[in-house]
Design an enzyme around this catalytic site. Structure first.
Site, mmCIF file in Angstrom:
data_model
loop_
_atom_site.group_PDB
_atom_site.id
_atom_site.type_symbol
_atom_site.label_atom_id
_atom_site.label_comp_id
_atom_site.label_asym_id
_atom_site.label_seq_id
_atom_site.Cartn_x
_atom_site.Cartn_y
_atom_site.Cartn_z
ATOM 1 N N SER A 267 -28.324 -24.945 -39.870
ATOM 2 C CA SER A 267 -26.918 -24.538 -39.860
ATOM 3 C C SER A 267 -26.304 -24.680 -38.461
ATOM 4 O O SER A 267 -26.276 -25.764 -37.905
ATOM 5 C CB SER A 267 -26.803 -23.113 -40.419
ATOM 6 O OG SER A 267 -25.494 -22.848 -40.858
ATOM 7 N N ASP B 162 -26.635 -25.186 -47.347
ATOM 8 C CA ASP B 162 -27.093 -24.527 -46.119
ATOM 9 C C ASP B 162 -28.607 -24.338 -46.070
ATOM 10 O O ASP B 162 -29.206 -23.731 -46.962
ATOM 11 C CB ASP B 162 -26.377 -23.175 -46.036
ATOM 12 C CG ASP B 162 -26.705 -22.416 -44.764
ATOM 13 O OD1 ASP B 162 -27.225 -23.018 -43.817
ATOM 14 O OD2 ASP B 162 -26.407 -21.209 -44.724
#
Length: 292
Positions: free
Chosen positions: A47, A176
């Site tokens: 991320s 993610d």
């Protein structure tokens, strides 16, 4: 303080975790590496850790990254305007598509807006080997990407559900990486003699007497989940050096508080130097990690 390395110069790999705006504190850790003259043998990022890690792996000095993010996030009006440019949803989607999100953004467009221009298009053009961690939505498993188009891979790693549109790579829908591996130090086994990991997951922040709003609760729940995953991983085996910047008071989307986050993380600079100095004083054992 200077970390004294033996003549063999033991190698160090670096894992940068996910945590939204808190991950801007990774830059302070990278500044410590630059000040010591230590170039990581490899970097793995999830991320925000993938965003910062890929830019650093491109050869951009940490001090330049600091200058870049301070410039990008100093003007709230400009930031909002740029995010609107990256939006893929419309208000009408609420009525036409039911639960579709009108504020969903395209991560690749966000990276084009906020990444330094010197970041290359492909992994193969990076100066430091880099791994981006994403989650395969339908296969329900971790995906580590270390070759091919860089923007797509990092966009997938940062595709926070509900905020960022999933990214398609080789027919797979990726989201993610923090969903499965918020702190990917395990991906660096056998990449270096020592592994340093920077954990910025934290947990929900704010007034504990105030009921969280639905959107805030969604992001907070994600942080709680990531914290639980990291805790389980550390209980089994941790990195050689774990750094946790004191930035938990900041929320996932507090990017407009970039200057404050960097200031709060400043003690990490010396913590990294002391930790590396202690590691370099130990006898180096090659290939002591098992490949996963």
């Amino acid at each position: 303080m200077t970390a004294k390395r033996p003549s063999s110069e033991p190698s160090v790999a670096l894992a940068l975790g996910g945590g939204g705006a808190r991950g801007l504190s990774h830059i302070v850790v990278l500044e410590a590496f630059d000040e010591l003259g230590i170039k990581p043998a490899a970097i793995a990022g999830t991320s925000i850790g993938a965003i910062v890690g890929a830019a650093y792996a491109a050869g951009i000095p940490a001090k330049n990254l600091r200058r870049h993010v301070l410039d990008r996030f100093r003007d709230p009006t400009r930031v909002l305007s740029q995010l609107l440019e990256a939006r893929v949803g419309k208000i009408t989607d609420l009525f036409v598509k039911g639960l579709a999100n009108p504020v969903l953004v395209d991560a690749e467009k966000v990276l084009d807006l906020f990444w330094p221009k010197d970041v290359p298009d492909f992994f193969e053009d990076l100066e430091i080997p880099f791994i981006a961690i994403a989650t395969d939505y339908y296969a329900r498993c971790e995906t580590a990407i270390d070759s091919g188009p860089l923007v797509s891979a990092v966009a997938a790693s940062m595709a926070v559900p509900g905020l960022v549109r999933p990214v398609t790579i080789d027919g797979r829908f990726l989201i993610d990486g923090g969903v499965v591996n918020p702190l990917p130090f395990d991906r660096l086994a056998n990449r270096a003699q020592y592994v340093v990991a920077v954990d910025v997951a934290g947990g929900p922040a704010g007034d504990t007497s105030v009921r969280p709003e639905p959107f805030e609760a969604m992001l907070g729940a994600t942080q709680i989940m990531q914290g639980a995953i990291v805790a389980e991983k550390l209980a089994v085996r941790g990195p050689d050096l774990l750094i946790r910047p004191d930035v938990e008071r900041y929320r996932v989307l507090d990017f407009l508080k970039t200057k404050a986050i960097l200031h709060a993380a400043e003690p990490c600079r010396e913590e990294v130097k002391r930790g590396l100095a202690a590691l370099f004083e130990k006898p180096v054992t090659v290939a002591r990690r098992k490949k996963t």
